[in-house]
Design a protein around this motif. Structure first.
Motif: not given
Lengths: 230, 108
Positions: A44, A48, A57, A61, A65, A67, A70, B5, B7-10
């Protein structure tokens, strides 16, 4: 040529080195204390590579969930890069393939050095900016990885350690407050967010707060423009 | 959250972050001047976002049993120590330690 540029870049990055190592370590340690393998903070911090967003983040996490949320949060938190980019359009010109990396690694600290420091005439500015960016990223990734590894060895009650993120932003807020006489923007940010937090609740206040902030600035900006036109 | 999930978020975060870095170079290729409102936003938004992030950090505290009291104490402490010593790392470290002591002892 490369060696010379490296030697010129290194001293400018040393003050950043200490800060990045410590802050990176605390980020890695925080990730580990929340149960993540050291691979997470390592990758990360590498990909990132935006300190505040990495701390945020950790929170993302650990919650439900989402995305899209995010993605928007990353856009807003990192919106300042848009403006760094605009100021670097000229400087990054004619740097060849290095341009891609210079843009990828444009964090606050690298930006502030590359934006303000003009390397001596006999040094290639592309390589100089490349090494500034690279060294800063190496410090940060090393710190984050070391911190997480430390988390495997050191054990103590880490309840409340996530407050480091709050502390970081409070200190940044004070620093900015004292740097600038004009407190309007800081107050707009704080005020809009508080109002939206009370109106929409903890789970969905961010997007309305962002919209309200932009709206305030649109209003404010047009007022400012009219004044300068007079 | 499952591993996938996470990994998708990251990835979503990486995508958002990279968009903010690369976009200006796509929109304003060599020679094009950005509009005034954008440059104005550039001067003010960095200040507003930090305020937003401070609120983001304490968002959940308000509705807990102590209504953000330990957070408030630690933040006031950070303000005092930072005004006094003006050392970023010290203020962050000391503030975090105080908060950890508070939530592990008085505010359990």
């Amino acid at each position: 040529m490369k060696k010379k540029a490296f030697k010129a870049a290194l001293p400018h990055t040393l003050p950043i080195c200490i800060g990045f190592l410590f802050l990176g370590m605390s980020y890695g340690f925080l990730m580990r204390s929340k149960g993540f393998s050291f691979v997470y903070p390592m990758l990360m911090s590498l990909f990132i590579f935006a300190g505040s967003m990495e701390f945020v983040t950790v929170n993302l996490l650990l919650s439900a969930f989402n995305p899209l949320y995010a993605f928007f949060l990353a856009l807003m938190v990192n919106a300042r890069h848009l403006f760094y980019g605009i100021s670097m359009l000229e400087k990054y010109k004619n740097t060849g393939w290095k341009k891609i990396y210079l843009i990828f690694g444009m964090c606050d600290e690298s930006f502030s050095i590359n934006c303000t420091v003009t390397p001596p005439k006999d040094i290639d500015k592309g390589w100089f900016m490349f090494f500034v960016t690279l060294l800063n990223q190496i410090y940060w990734v090393t710190g984050a990885t070391l911190g997480a590894l430390l988390g495997y060895v050191i054990h103590f009650d880490t309840t409340g350690i996530e407050f480091i993120m709050t502390a970081l932003f409070v200190v940044m807020f004070i620093n900015q407050w004292e740097e600038h006489k004009e407190h309007g923007p800081a107050l707009i940010g704080l005020g809009c967010s508080l109002v939206c937090l009370l109106l929409f609740g903890a789970d969905r206040f961010i997007l309305p707060a962002m919209a309200l902030i932009i709206l305030c600035f649109t209003f404010n900006g047009s007022k400012l423009r009219k004044e300068t036109e007079k | 959250m499952t591993g996938m999930q996470s990994i998708i978020t990251i990835f979503a975060v990486i995508l958002g972050t990279m968009l903010t870095r690369f976009l200006p170079f796509f929109i304003f290729p060599e020679g094009k001047v950005p509009p005034k409102f954008i440059t104005y936003l550039g001067t003010v938004l960095p200040y507003a976002v930090i305020g937003l992030l401070v609120v983001y950090c304490v968002k959940d505290a308000l509705w807990t049993s102590f209504h953000g009291l330990p957070e408030l104490i630690a933040i006031l402490f950070i303000i005092v120590i930072h005004k006094w010593k003006k050392c970023t790392l010290l203020s962050i470290g000391a503030g975090t330690i105080l908060y950890m002591v508070l939530v592990q002892t008085c505010f359990r």
